[in-house]
Write a protein that holds these residues in place. Structure first.
Motif, short mmCIF file in Angstrom:
data_model
loop_
_atom_site.label_atom_id
_atom_site.label_comp_id
_atom_site.label_asym_id
_atom_site.label_seq_id
_atom_site.Cartn_x
_atom_site.Cartn_y
_atom_site.Cartn_z
N GLY A 56 0.78 -1.23 0.00
CA GLY A 56 0.00 0.00 0.00
C GLY A 56 0.81 1.28 0.00
O GLY A 56 0.24 2.36 0.13
N ALA A 57 2.12 1.19 -0.18
CA ALA A 57 3.00 2.34 0.05
C ALA A 57 2.60 3.56 -0.76
O ALA A 57 2.36 4.65 -0.19
CB ALA A 57 4.44 1.94 -0.25
N ALA A 58 2.55 3.46 -2.09
CA ALA A 58 2.32 4.64 -2.91
C ALA A 58 0.91 5.20 -2.70
O ALA A 58 0.73 6.40 -2.50
CB ALA A 58 2.55 4.31 -4.38
N GLY A 59 -0.09 4.32 -2.76
CA GLY A 59 -1.46 4.79 -2.59
C GLY A 59 -1.70 5.43 -1.24
O GLY A 59 -2.35 6.48 -1.13
N LEU A 60 -1.18 4.82 -0.18
CA LEU A 60 -1.36 5.38 1.16
C LEU A 60 -0.59 6.68 1.32
O LEU A 60 -1.03 7.57 2.05
CB LEU A 60 -0.94 4.36 2.22
N ALA A 61 0.55 6.81 0.65
CA ALA A 61 1.28 8.08 0.69
C ALA A 61 0.48 9.19 0.04
O ALA A 61 0.48 10.34 0.51
CB ALA A 61 2.64 7.92 0.02
N VAL A 62 -0.22 8.87 -1.06
CA VAL A 62 -1.11 9.87 -1.68
C VAL A 62 -2.23 10.24 -0.72
O VAL A 62 -2.56 11.42 -0.53
CB VAL A 62 -1.67 9.35 -3.01
N ALA A 63 -2.82 9.24 -0.08
CA ALA A 63 -3.91 9.49 0.86
C ALA A 63 -3.45 10.31 2.06
O ALA A 63 -4.23 11.10 2.60
CB ALA A 63 -4.51 8.16 1.32
N ARG A 64 -2.22 10.11 2.48
CA ARG A 64 -1.68 10.92 3.58
C ARG A 64 -1.53 12.38 3.16
O ARG A 64 -1.74 13.30 3.95
CB ARG A 64 -0.33 10.35 4.03
N ARG A 65 -1.19 12.61 1.88
CA ARG A 65 -0.98 13.98 1.39
C ARG A 65 -2.29 14.67 1.04
O ARG A 65 -2.43 15.87 1.23
CB ARG A 65 -0.06 13.95 0.16
N VAL A 66 -3.25 13.91 0.49
CA VAL A 66 -4.50 14.50 -0.02
C VAL A 66 -5.67 13.92 0.77
O VAL A 66 -6.02 12.75 0.60
CB VAL A 66 -4.67 14.22 -1.52
N ASP A 67 -6.26 14.73 1.61
CA ASP A 67 -7.41 14.28 2.38
C ASP A 67 -8.63 14.08 1.48
O ASP A 67 -8.81 14.79 0.49
CB ASP A 67 -7.78 15.32 3.45
N GLY A 68 -9.45 13.09 1.83
CA GLY A 68 -10.76 12.97 1.20
C GLY A 68 -10.79 12.25 -0.13
O GLY A 68 -11.82 12.30 -0.81
N ILE A 69 -9.71 11.56 -0.51
CA ILE A 69 -9.79 10.76 -1.73
C ILE A 69 -10.45 9.42 -1.41
O ILE A 69 -10.47 8.97 -0.26
CB ILE A 69 -8.41 10.52 -2.37
N SER A 70 -11.04 8.81 -2.42
CA SER A 70 -11.57 7.45 -2.32
C SER A 70 -10.52 6.52 -2.92
O SER A 70 -10.31 6.53 -4.13
CB SER A 70 -12.89 7.35 -3.07
N LEU A 71 -9.85 5.74 -2.08
CA LEU A 71 -8.67 4.99 -2.51
C LEU A 71 -8.96 3.49 -2.60
O LEU A 71 -9.52 2.89 -1.69
CB LEU A 71 -7.53 5.21 -1.51
#
Length: 252
Positions: A56-71
Motif C-alpha cells: 500500500g505504500a504509494a497509494g497510502l502516501a497519496v492518501a496521507r498527502r491529499v485528504d478525502g480521496i476514495s482509494l
C-alpha cells in the motif's frame, strides 16, 4: 484472513507520518513508491486507484498527502493484500484493498468495483526489469513484482485506460531505458504526456522515468526538468529529501 509471515518489519516513510509493515525479504517498498506518490496529482473527492499496490505504500502516501480521496489498492499477492489492509487501518487511512490480477479482463475488474470509466486517477509501479537483462530472483513473489514480461506494460496501461474516466490521469514509474516502450503504449487513448527523468546524481544517466498522461488528452508531449537523488557532492538532494519526507511534491 491470510496468515502473515513472522518476518516483517515496521518501516517509517514520509518522515514518520506513514508507517508500513512489510516483508523482511521479497518485494519491499522504497524510493520508487514515494516518488510515484509525490508525482501523482489528486484532489479531494477523487477516486484514486493504485495498481500493483504491494503493501500500500504509494497509494497510502497519496492518501496521507491529499485528504478525502476514495482509494482502492489493487494487488495480486494475498499476503501483500493483508499487509496493505493492516497498513491502511494502522495509519487511519480509508482504503479498499482488492485482490486482482492487473492482466484480468473487464468482467473481473467490474466484479471488484472497478468498472469502465470509474476512476479519476490511476497510479502504478509495474514490474519493469527486462527479463532478458535482469537476473530474476528465485523467490517467485519477488520475481513477479520486479520482472516484466513482454506484455506487462501493455496489459497495465490497457487496464488503466479502461477504468479511467475521460480526462482521468495516469501516473507511472518505469526504468529510464524503457521510455520508448512507455510512449508507444500511451499512444492509444492517452495524451498530454509529461515525462520526468530521475537521476541518481546530476552527471549520471537517468535511472527512472515518471510519466503522467491524461485519457483523451490533446496537449503535446512535455519533458519537465529532471531531478537527481543526490547533488554533485554526493549528498542527498534537498528537494528530493523533502519529497521523501512528504513536505514537497514532484510537479509534472
Amino acid at each position: 484472513m491470510t496468515d502473515l509471515p513472522a518476518e516483517t518489519t515496521d518501516d517509517a516513510f514520509l518522515g514518520g507520518r506513514l508507517r508500513l509493515r512489510q516483508l523482511r525479504s521479497g518485494h519491499r517498498a522504497g524510493h520508487d513508491a514515494m516518488l510515484l506518490a509525490a508525482a501523482t496529482a489528486a484532489q479531494p473527492g477523487q477516486a484514486v486507484v493504485d495498481f500493483g499496490a504491494g503493501v500500500g505504500a504509494a497509494g497510502l502516501a497519496v492518501a496521507r498527502r491529499v485528504d478525502g480521496i476514495s482509494l482502492r489498492l489493487v494487488e495480486i499477492d494475498p499476503v501483500l493484500v493483508q499487509l496493505a489492509r493492516d497498513n491502511a487501518a494502522a495509519n487511519g487511512l480509508g482504503a479498499e484493498v482488492v485482490t486482482l490480477d492487473i492482466g484480468a479482463g473487464a468482467a473481473a475488474f467490474a466484479a471488484a468495483g472497478l468498472g469502465p470509466d470509474s476512476a479519476d486517477v490511476v497510479l502504478m509501479n509495474p514490474p519493469f526489469h527486462d527479463a532478458a537483462r535482469h537476473r530474476g530472483s528465485p523467490d517467485g513473489a519477488r520475481q513477479i513484482a520486479h520482472v516484466a514480461t513482454a506484455t506487462t506494460l501493455q496489459a497495465w496501461v490497457h487496464a488503466a485506460r479502461r477504468v479511467l474516466k475521460s480526462g482521468g490521469a495516469l501516473t507511472l514509474i518505469w526504468r529510464a531505458d524503457g521510455l520508448a516502450e512507455v510512449l508507444a503504449e500511451l499512444q492509444r487513448g492517452f495524451g498530454s504526456i509529461k515525462v520526468l527523468a530521475v537521476h541518481s546524481a546530476p552527471a549520471e544517466p537517468a535511472i527512472r522515468i515518471i510519466v503522467a498522461a491524461v485519457k483523451g488528452g490533446r496537449a503535446p508531449l512535455s519533458i519537465v526538468p529532471a531531478v537527481a537523488l543526490r547533488d554533485a557532492s554526493g549528498a542527498p538532494d534537498p528537494h528530493i529529501r523533502n519529497v521523501l519526507d512528504g513536505t514537497a511534491a514532484l510537479r509534472l
